[in-house]
Scaffold this motif. Structure first.
Motif, PDB file in Angstrom:
ATOM      1  N   GLN A 172      64.187 110.350  47.993  1.00  0.00           N
ATOM      2  CA  GLN A 172      64.587 110.265  46.588  1.00  0.00           C
ATOM      3  C   GLN A 172      64.262 108.898  46.003  1.00  0.00           C
ATOM      4  O   GLN A 172      63.794 108.798  44.865  1.00  0.00           O
ATOM      5  CB  GLN A 172      66.086 110.553  46.459  1.00  0.00           C
ATOM      6  CG  GLN A 172      66.480 111.993  46.731  1.00  0.00           C
ATOM      7  CD  GLN A 172      67.988 112.196  46.699  1.00  0.00           C
ATOM      8  OE1 GLN A 172      68.757 111.244  46.845  1.00  0.00           O
ATOM      9  NE2 GLN A 172      68.408 113.434  46.517  1.00  0.00           N
ATOM     10  N   LEU A 173      64.496 107.848  46.783  1.00  0.00           N
ATOM     11  CA  LEU A 173      64.224 106.497  46.303  1.00  0.00           C
ATOM     12  C   LEU A 173      62.734 106.288  46.044  1.00  0.00           C
ATOM     13  O   LEU A 173      62.347 105.627  45.074  1.00  0.00           O
ATOM     14  CB  LEU A 173      64.734 105.465  47.314  1.00  0.00           C
ATOM     15  CG  LEU A 173      66.236 105.488  47.609  1.00  0.00           C
ATOM     16  CD1 LEU A 173      66.604 104.393  48.602  1.00  0.00           C
ATOM     17  CD2 LEU A 173      67.051 105.351  46.336  1.00  0.00           C
ATOM     18  N   VAL A 174      61.909 106.860  46.908  1.00  0.00           N
ATOM     19  CA  VAL A 174      60.456 106.788  46.701  1.00  0.00           C
ATOM     20  C   VAL A 174      60.079 107.467  45.381  1.00  0.00           C
ATOM     21  O   VAL A 174      59.299 106.930  44.583  1.00  0.00           O
ATOM     22  CB  VAL A 174      59.704 107.443  47.874  1.00  0.00           C
ATOM     23  CG1 VAL A 174      58.214 107.577  47.539  1.00  0.00           C
ATOM     24  CG2 VAL A 174      59.892 106.639  49.144  1.00  0.00           C
ATOM     25  N   GLU A 175      60.640 108.636  45.138  1.00  0.00           N
ATOM     26  CA  GLU A 175      60.333 109.376  43.908  1.00  0.00           C
ATOM     27  C   GLU A 175      60.828 108.642  42.670  1.00  0.00           C
ATOM     28  O   GLU A 175      60.168 108.654  41.620  1.00  0.00           O
ATOM     29  CB  GLU A 175      60.961 110.770  43.985  1.00  0.00           C
ATOM     30  CG  GLU A 175      60.340 111.657  45.062  1.00  0.00           C
ATOM     31  CD  GLU A 175      61.084 112.972  45.245  1.00  0.00           C
ATOM     32  OE1 GLU A 175      62.107 113.175  44.546  1.00  0.00           O
ATOM     33  OE2 GLU A 175      60.646 113.782  46.089  1.00  0.00           O
ATOM     34  N   ILE A 176      61.969 107.982  42.782  1.00  0.00           N
ATOM     35  CA  ILE A 176      62.506 107.217  41.648  1.00  0.00           C
ATOM     36  C   ILE A 176      61.548 106.082  41.284  1.00  0.00           C
ATOM     37  O   ILE A 176      61.256 105.856  40.103  1.00  0.00           O
ATOM     38  CB  ILE A 176      63.905 106.668  41.973  1.00  0.00           C
ATOM     39  CG1 ILE A 176      64.912 107.825  42.051  1.00  0.00           C
ATOM     40  CG2 ILE A 176      64.352 105.656  40.917  1.00  0.00           C
ATOM     41  CD1 ILE A 176      66.257 107.431  42.643  1.00  0.00           C
ATOM     42  N   ARG A 177      61.059 105.380  42.294  1.00  0.00           N
ATOM     43  CA  ARG A 177      60.108 104.294  42.027  1.00  0.00           C
ATOM     44  C   ARG A 177      58.814 104.824  41.432  1.00  0.00           C
ATOM     45  O   ARG A 177      58.218 104.189  40.550  1.00  0.00           O
ATOM     46  CB  ARG A 177      59.822 103.508  43.312  1.00  0.00           C
ATOM     47  CG  ARG A 177      60.996 102.656  43.798  1.00  0.00           C
ATOM     48  CD  ARG A 177      60.555 101.683  44.868  1.00  0.00           C
ATOM     49  NE  ARG A 177      60.137 102.364  46.083  1.00  0.00           N
ATOM     50  CZ  ARG A 177      60.935 102.668  47.092  1.00  0.00           C
ATOM     51  NH1 ARG A 177      62.221 102.375  47.031  1.00  0.00           N
ATOM     52  NH2 ARG A 177      60.478 103.270  48.169  1.00  0.00           N
TER      53      ARG A 177
END
Length: 245
Positions: A172-177
């Motif tokens: 999820q953090l990768v997608e947010i960035r």
């Protein structure tokens, strides 16, 4: 007295000198400061009493205390951080007719430091100062996503999450960035949703996250792209203004 203050500030500077190192052994401090262990113990005990330094019980290592966060929040007011964000938040709340929140990081939590309530009767309401773990909710995940890798890992190490949950969160953090925003649904409160975007300062360091919080029945597929666009525009506007402070 002056010498004690100088030595205390030397200790503080060392504890804050290495972003990849969150705590220090007293022998390391002695080597860095060239002070005796007895003098270090005396100074550290005084700093601990004032909340400026804390000792980790399990390891006996030392790190900066949470008093600095309290002082930092006070300075946040003085540098008009919230005053810069508030007019933008008010316009966004009026435009979207939803509640707007401003979150900052505090350890492994996010804290709501300002809000503009929706003008509608059915709205999302959170209290100022509420602490929510950084892995819960769009604004907190936004802040977490833009931390440095070692900072993210430090947070994850302290959260009571299963390996599968950590794996999902990291993705999820990768997608947010990649997207530049985060979306959460029913993570803290059932049948609610939030969209958040990062607010950055100097050197593109993320200082906070702005979010729109929406009751589930108003969070429709048709409306989501508009909400994303406006929240991202608001975050960009605040970021630019903060850079001019």
């Amino acid at each position: 007295m002056v010498q004690s203050i100088d030595r205390a500030m030397l200790i503080i500077d060392i504890l804050n000198s290495d972003e990849s190192k969150s705590n220090w052994q007293i022998t390391e401090l002695a080597e860095k400061t060239s002070l005796s262990l007895g003098t270090l113990h005396r100074l550290l005990n005084a700093l601990i009493q004032h909340g400026l330094v804390v000792q980790i019980p399990e390891t006996k290592h030392y790190k900066l205390g949470y008093k600095w966060m309290e002082l930092g929040l006070r300075q946040l007011d003085k540098m008009d951080f919230r005053l810069v964000a508030r007019p933008v938040m008010e316009r966004l709340a009026h435009l979207l007719e939803e509640s707007i929140y401003l979150n900052i990081e505090s350890g492994i939590d996010g804290i709501v430091i300002d809000k503009i309530d929706s003008p509608l009767k059915i709205r999302i309401a959170e209290n100022l100062g509420i602490r929510i773990p950084l892995h819960i909710g769009a604004p907190n995940k936004t802040i977490l996503a833009y931390m440095k890798e070692y900072e993210i890992q430090h947070v994850l190490d302290q959260l009571n999450l299963s390996p599968d949950s950590i794996s999902i969160l990291k993705q999820q953090l990768v997608e947010i960035r990649q997207n530049g925003y985060a979306i959460s649904q029913s993570e803290k409160t059932e049948d609610t949703a939030a969209i958040a975007a990062p607010i950055t300062g100097y050197h593109n360091k993320v200082l906070a996250a702005i979010s729109v919080n929406v009751p589930g029945f108003r969070f429709t597929q048709e409306r989501v792209p508009f909400l994303i666009e406006e929240v991202m525009k608001a975050a960009e506007e605040i970021s630019k203004k903060i850079g001019k402070i």
